[in-house]
Design a protein around this motif. Structure first.
Motif, PDB file in Angstrom:
ATOM      1  N   VAL A  53       1.662   6.050 -10.675  1.00 16.50           N
ATOM      2  CA  VAL A  53       1.476   4.863  -9.845  1.00 16.50           C
ATOM      3  C   VAL A  53       1.986   3.624 -10.577  1.00 16.50           C
ATOM      4  CG1 VAL A  53      -0.243   3.311  -8.829  1.00 16.50           C
ATOM      5  CG2 VAL A  53      -0.413   5.773  -8.453  1.00 16.50           C
ATOM      6  N   LEU A  54       1.653   3.483 -11.861  1.00 13.36           N
ATOM      7  CA  LEU A  54       2.140   2.343 -12.644  1.00 13.36           C
ATOM      8  C   LEU A  54       3.662   2.374 -12.758  1.00 13.36           C
ATOM      9  CD1 LEU A  54      -0.474   2.170 -15.545  1.00 13.36           C
ATOM     10  CD2 LEU A  54      -0.241   0.606 -13.617  1.00 13.36           C
ATOM     11  N   GLU A  55       4.188   3.550 -13.044  1.00  9.36           N
ATOM     12  CA  GLU A  55       5.639   3.717 -13.142  1.00  9.36           C
ATOM     13  C   GLU A  55       6.308   3.376 -11.813  1.00  9.36           C
ATOM     14  OE1 GLU A  55       8.680   7.530 -13.146  1.00  9.36           O
ATOM     15  OE2 GLU A  55       6.515   7.806 -13.303  1.00  9.36           O
ATOM     16  N   SER A  56       5.697   3.773 -10.717  1.00 12.51           N
ATOM     17  CA  SER A  56       6.257   3.531  -9.393  1.00 12.51           C
ATOM     18  C   SER A  56       6.316   2.037  -9.086  1.00 12.51           C
ATOM     19  CB  SER A  56       5.422   4.255  -8.338  1.00 12.51           C
ATOM     20  OG  SER A  56       6.053   4.222  -7.082  1.00 12.51           O
ATOM     21  N   GLN A  57       5.247   1.315  -9.452  1.00 15.74           N
ATOM     22  CA  GLN A  57       5.258  -0.141  -9.275  1.00 15.74           C
ATOM     23  C   GLN A  57       6.429  -0.750 -10.027  1.00 15.74           C
ATOM     24  OE1 GLN A  57       3.198  -2.326  -7.691  1.00 15.74           O
ATOM     25  NE2 GLN A  57       1.509  -1.030  -7.000  1.00 15.74           N
ATOM     26  N   TRP A  58       6.581  -0.354 -11.254  1.00 11.79           N
ATOM     27  CA  TRP A  58       7.652  -0.859 -12.116  1.00 11.79           C
ATOM     28  C   TRP A  58       9.019  -0.550 -11.503  1.00 11.79           C
ATOM     29  CZ3 TRP A  58       6.995  -0.081 -18.124  1.00 11.79           C
ATOM     30  CH2 TRP A  58       8.000  -0.758 -18.795  1.00 11.79           C
ATOM     31  N   PHE A  59       9.199   0.701 -11.101  1.00 11.36           N
ATOM     32  CA  PHE A  59      10.480   1.160 -10.564  1.00 11.36           C
ATOM     33  C   PHE A  59      10.862   0.416  -9.288  1.00 11.36           C
ATOM     34  CE2 PHE A  59      13.056   3.857  -7.859  1.00 11.36           C
ATOM     35  CZ  PHE A  59      14.015   4.368  -8.728  1.00 11.36           C
ATOM     36  N   VAL A  60       9.938   0.292  -8.355  1.00 14.09           N
ATOM     37  CA  VAL A  60      10.250  -0.297  -7.047  1.00 14.09           C
ATOM     38  C   VAL A  60      10.627  -1.769  -7.176  1.00 14.09           C
ATOM     39  CG1 VAL A  60       9.262  -0.964  -4.820  1.00 14.09           C
ATOM     40  CG2 VAL A  60       8.938   1.352  -5.694  1.00 14.09           C
ATOM     41  N   TRP A  61       9.825  -2.526  -7.905  1.00 18.24           N
ATOM     42  CA  TRP A  61      10.119  -3.945  -8.014  1.00 18.24           C
ATOM     43  C   TRP A  61      11.432  -4.185  -8.762  1.00 18.24           C
ATOM     44  CZ3 TRP A  61       7.795  -6.977  -4.793  1.00 18.24           C
ATOM     45  CH2 TRP A  61       6.501  -6.675  -4.351  1.00 18.24           C
ATOM     46  N   VAL A  62      11.708  -3.381  -9.793  1.00 16.76           N
ATOM     47  CA  VAL A  62      12.945  -3.550 -10.557  1.00 16.76           C
ATOM     48  C   VAL A  62      14.167  -3.229  -9.710  1.00 16.76           C
ATOM     49  CG1 VAL A  62      14.337  -2.499 -12.403  1.00 16.76           C
ATOM     50  CG2 VAL A  62      12.021  -3.268 -12.883  1.00 16.76           C
ATOM     51  N   THR A  63      14.093  -2.164  -8.924  1.00 11.87           N
ATOM     52  CA  THR A  63      15.287  -1.706  -8.202  1.00 11.87           C
ATOM     53  C   THR A  63      15.492  -2.407  -6.861  1.00 11.87           C
ATOM     54  OG1 THR A  63      14.029   0.135  -7.212  1.00 11.87           O
ATOM     55  CG2 THR A  63      15.218   0.574  -9.274  1.00 11.87           C
ATOM     56  N   GLN A  64      14.422  -2.867  -6.226  1.00 15.13           N
ATOM     57  CA  GLN A  64      14.567  -3.393  -4.873  1.00 15.13           C
ATOM     58  C   GLN A  64      14.799  -4.894  -4.789  1.00 15.13           C
ATOM     59  OE1 GLN A  64      15.103  -1.267  -2.359  1.00 15.13           O
ATOM     60  NE2 GLN A  64      14.962   0.140  -4.094  1.00 15.13           N
ATOM     61  N   VAL A  65      14.525  -5.636  -5.877  1.00 12.83           N
ATOM     62  CA  VAL A  65      14.784  -7.081  -5.821  1.00 12.83           C
ATOM     63  C   VAL A  65      16.272  -7.363  -5.637  1.00 12.83           C
ATOM     64  CG1 VAL A  65      12.772  -7.751  -7.187  1.00 12.83           C
ATOM     65  CG2 VAL A  65      14.913  -7.189  -8.356  1.00 12.83           C
ATOM     66  N   ASN A  66      17.112  -6.413  -6.008  1.00 11.88           N
ATOM     67  CA  ASN A  66      18.559  -6.626  -5.940  1.00 11.88           C
ATOM     68  C   ASN A  66      19.166  -6.227  -4.603  1.00 11.88           C
ATOM     69  OD1 ASN A  66      17.938  -5.221  -8.905  1.00 11.88           O
ATOM     70  ND2 ASN A  66      19.009  -7.174  -9.019  1.00 11.88           N
ATOM     71  N   LEU A 100       0.805  -1.220   0.000  1.00  9.90           N
ATOM     72  CA  LEU A 100       0.000   0.000   0.000  1.00  9.90           C
ATOM     73  C   LEU A 100       0.835   1.265   0.000  1.00  9.90           C
ATOM     74  CD1 LEU A 100      -2.652  -1.054   2.685  1.00  9.90           C
ATOM     75  CD2 LEU A 100      -2.875  -1.172   0.193  1.00  9.90           C
ATOM     76  N   VAL A 101       2.117   1.142   0.338  1.00  9.60           N
ATOM     77  CA  VAL A 101       2.959   2.329   0.496  1.00  9.60           C
ATOM     78  C   VAL A 101       4.086   2.370  -0.528  1.00  9.60           C
ATOM     79  CG1 VAL A 101       4.432   3.618   2.086  1.00  9.60           C
ATOM     80  CG2 VAL A 101       2.436   2.389   2.965  1.00  9.60           C
ATOM     81  N   GLY A 102       4.950   1.356  -0.498  1.00 12.18           N
ATOM     82  CA  GLY A 102       6.159   1.381  -1.312  1.00 12.18           C
ATOM     83  C   GLY A 102       5.941   1.503  -2.803  1.00 12.18           C
ATOM     84  N   PRO A 103       5.425   0.454  -3.454  1.00 10.62           N
ATOM     85  CA  PRO A 103       5.322   0.483  -4.912  1.00 10.62           C
ATOM     86  C   PRO A 103       4.368   1.547  -5.455  1.00 10.62           C
ATOM     87  CG  PRO A 103       5.154  -1.764  -4.074  1.00 10.62           C
ATOM     88  CD  PRO A 103       5.057  -0.852  -2.895  1.00 10.62           C
ATOM     89  N   ILE A 104       3.429   1.997  -4.658  1.00  3.02           N
ATOM     90  CA  ILE A 104       2.426   2.937  -5.166  1.00  3.02           C
ATOM     91  C   ILE A 104       2.914   4.375  -5.112  1.00  3.02           C
ATOM     92  CG2 ILE A 104       0.117   3.875  -4.768  1.00  3.02           C
ATOM     93  CD1 ILE A 104      -0.768   1.140  -3.833  1.00  3.02           C
ATOM     94  N   PHE A 105       3.563   4.763  -4.025  1.00  2.00           N
ATOM     95  CA  PHE A 105       3.817   6.180  -3.791  1.00  2.00           C
ATOM     96  C   PHE A 105       5.265   6.636  -3.972  1.00  2.00           C
ATOM     97  CE2 PHE A 105      -0.045   5.390  -1.190  1.00  2.00           C
ATOM     98  CZ  PHE A 105      -0.893   6.282  -1.833  1.00  2.00           C
ATOM     99  N   ILE A 106       6.191   5.719  -4.292  1.00  2.00           N
ATOM    100  CA  ILE A 106       7.598   6.100  -4.287  1.00  2.00           C
ATOM    101  C   ILE A 106       7.903   7.235  -5.261  1.00  2.00           C
ATOM    102  CG2 ILE A 106       8.320   4.353  -5.962  1.00  2.00           C
ATOM    103  CD1 ILE A 106      10.333   5.373  -2.893  1.00  2.00           C
ATOM    104  N   THR A 107       7.404   7.166  -6.501  1.00  2.00           N
ATOM    105  CA  THR A 107       7.675   8.252  -7.450  1.00  2.00           C
ATOM    106  C   THR A 107       6.594   9.318  -7.415  1.00  2.00           C
ATOM    107  OG1 THR A 107       6.586   7.133  -9.302  1.00  2.00           O
ATOM    108  CG2 THR A 107       8.935   6.716  -8.994  1.00  2.00           C
TER     109      THR A 107
END
Length: 449
Positions: free
Chosen positions: A333-346, A273-280
Motif C-alpha cells: 500500500v505504501l509502495e503503491s501510494q509512492w508509485f501512483v503519485w510519482v508516475t501520474q503527475v506527469n 480510496l482506489v488509485g494510490p492504495i490498490f494499484i500495485t
C-alpha cells in the motif's frame, strides 16, 4: 488487397521481400495506407517499406505494440526504442518490400517537417555528446543500495525484536526498496543500463521477478505501449482506466452513451480510496498473474514465486503467517501510494484522447510534463520528474536527462511548443483538478444528451 501494390510494379502484400541487390520497388502512401489490417500490415522506417504481416507475432515487444504504427511512418519510434540499430536492421532486411517514391513525403498526413528534422538533429547531437552511453557502475550502486536496504529491513526486526518501532522502520525500509526496484527494473526494461541488451533483460528478470514478485514480460508488454502511444485511449494502458475512472475525451463519450458504472463526478474523491492504495497491491498483481497464465511465461512465474518464498521465509519467524501477510499488504500500500503519485503527475493532467497520429515529439510533449528537479526528487522519482526527456529518449540513461533538457527546451521555444515544468504541490493538485474536471464533463454530457 493483392493488387494494391502492383500499380507501380511494387509487391503485393505477401509476395515476399525485395531481392538483395535488386532495385527496390517504389510505393506511394496511397498504397501503403490500406495495409493496416490483422494479417496484412506494413510500416515505414527511414522511407523504407516493410511487410510485418507474418513477423509481427514474433516481435519482441509484442504484435500490439508494433501494430500501433501499421501503415504509418515509424522512424522516430524505431529510433526511440532501439539502442543497437544495426543489430535490429538485420531482422528488418528480410521484411523489406520497397521504398517510398521520391516525390512522396517521409510521413503520411500533415506533419511539421521542420520540427521532425530539427528533433532528429537534436537526437544526433545527444548521441555525439555520448548521452546514450551507459555507466553500469551507476546502476551497480543502485542495486547494491536496494539489497542493502532489504538487508537493513530484516536486521531491524531481527536485532530490535518485533515491536511498533521496529515494524514501522522495517515497513518503511521495505517500501523504499520496493519503489527503487520499480525504478531500476524500469531502466532495465528500456535497455539503458548495460551495453548489451541481453544483460538488461536478464537483470530485469532478477529485479522484477525475485525482488518484486512481478512478471517482466507483462511489464514490458504494458509499458512499451504506454511509450509508443502515450495518453492515447485504448492504446496506452496507463490511461485506459474505464470503467473506474474516465479521462479526457472518454468523459464526453461515456456521458453521451449514458454510461454510469460509477458516479464519475466524484472520481476525484474516490481516487484516494482506489488509485494510490490498490494499484500495485491488487491491479498490477492480478494483471501480472493473468498475463503469466495466459501466455504461459513459466519462467516469470518461478521468479515471482521466489519473491514470496524469500519474503515470508524471512518474516514469518518474527510475525507468524498472519503478521507477515499484514506486513506485505502494508508495504504494498505504501509502495503503491509512492508509485501512483510519482508516475501520474506527469500524465493525467495532460491531453488524453483518441489517436491523432501526431509526430513523435508533438505526441510526447502534449502527453507529458516535468516536475522540478532536486537531488532528493531525482532519487525519489527515479529521475522520472524529467518525464519529457524520458519519453523523447526512453533508452537514454536517466542521469543524462538534465544534460539533454536544455536542448529540448530550446527546440520547443523555436517551434512554439509548450515545455512545462511544475512544482511538486502544483503537480499533485493538478491530478485531482483534472479528475474533477473530467468528471464534470461526463456529468454535463450525461444530463444534456
Amino acid at each position: 488487397m493483392g493488387g494494391v501494390g502492383e500499380a507501380d510494379g511494387g509487391p503485393g502484400p505477401h509476395e515476399g521481400p525485395a531481392q538483395l541487390g535488386a532495385p527496390l520497388p517504389t510505393l506511394r502512401w496511397e498504397q501503403i495506407r490500406s495495409h493496416n489490417l490483422p494479417g496484412d500490415k506494413w510500416l515505414v522506417i527511414e522511407r523504407r517499406v516493410y511487410d510485418i504481416s507474418r513477423w509481427a507475432q514474433r516481435h519482441p515487444g509484442g504484435s500490439r505494440l508494433i501494430g500501433h504504427y501499421g501503415a504509418k511512418d515509424a522512424t522516430d519510434v524505431f529510433h526511440a526504442f532501439h539502442q543497437d540499430l544495426n543489430f535490429v536492421r538485420k531482422f528488418l532486411q528480410p521484411l523489406l518490400i520497397g521504398e517510398l517514391a521520391p516525390e512522396e513525403p517521409s510521413s503520411d498526413g500533415p506533419k511539421n517537417t521542420e520540427l521532425i528534422e530539427d528533433f532528429r538533429a537534436l537526437r544526433q547531437a545527444a548521441k555525439d555528446m555520448k548521452l546514450f552511453e551507459t555507466k553500469p557502475a551507476y546502476f551497480g550502486f543502485m542495486i547494491g543500495f536496494i539489497l542493502a536496504v532489504e538487508l537493513l529491513s530484516w536486521l531491524t526486526v531481527c536485532l530490535l525484536s518485533p515491536g511498533w518501532l521496529s515494524s514501522i522502520l522495517t515497513t518503511f525500509f521495505l517500501a523504499s526498496s520496493q519503489m527503487q526496484c520499480w525504478c531500476l527494473q524500469h531502466d532495465l526494461g528500456h535497455t539503458s543500463v548495460f551495453r548489451k541488451s541481453r544483460w538488461d533483460h536478464l537483470t530485469q528478470q532478477f529485479v522484477m521477478g525475485h525482488l518484486k514478485g512481478f512478471s517482466t514480460q507483462w511489464w514490458n508488454f504494458r509499458h512499451n505501449q504506454h511509450h509508443a502511444k502515450t495518453n492515447v485511449l485504448h492504446k496506452d494502458p496507463d490511461v485506459t482506466l474505464a470503467p473506474i475512472f474516465v479521462l479526457g475525451e472518454l468523459s464526453t463519450e461515456y456521458g453521451k452513451k449514458k454510461h454510469k458504472f460509477l458516479p464519475y463526478n466524484y472520481q476525484h474523491l474516490y481516487f484516494f480510496l482506489v488509485g494510490p492504495i490498490f494499484i500495485t497491491l491488487v491491479n498490477f498483481k492480478v494483471e501480472s498473474l493473468v498475463y503469466i497464465l495466459t501466455y504461459r511465461h513459466w519462467a516469470d512465474l518461478l521468479w515471482a514465486t521466489s519473491f514470496y518464498f524469500r519474503l515470508f521465509l524471512s518474516y514469518i519467524p518474527f510475525y507468524g503467517v498472519s503478521g507477515a501477510v499484514i506486513l506485505y499488504v502494508v508495504v504494498r500500500v505504501l509502495e503503491s501510494q509512492w508509485f501512483v503519485w510519482v508516475t501520474q503527475v506527469n500524465h493525467i493532467p495532460r491531453e488524453i484522447g483518441r489517436d491523432k497520429h501526431r509526430d513523435w515529439i508533438t505526441l510526447q510533449l502534449l502527453a507529458t510534463c516535468n516536475v522540478e528537479s532536486s537531488l532528493f526528487l531525482d532519487w525519489f522519482t527515479g529521475h522520472l520528474n524529467f518525464q519529457i526527456e524520458h519519453h523523447l529518449f526512453p533508452t537514454m540513461p536517466r542521469y543524462n536527462y538534465h544534460k539533454v533538457a536544455p536542448l529540448v527546451k530550446a527546440l520547443c521555444a523555436k517551434h512554439g511548443l509548450r515545455y512545462e515544468v511544475k512544482s511538486v504541490p502544483t503537480a499533485l493538485v493538478d491530478i485531482i483538478r483534472t479528475l474533477k474536471k473530467s468528471g464534470n464533463v461526463w456529468l454535463e454530457a450525461y444530463l444534456h444528451q
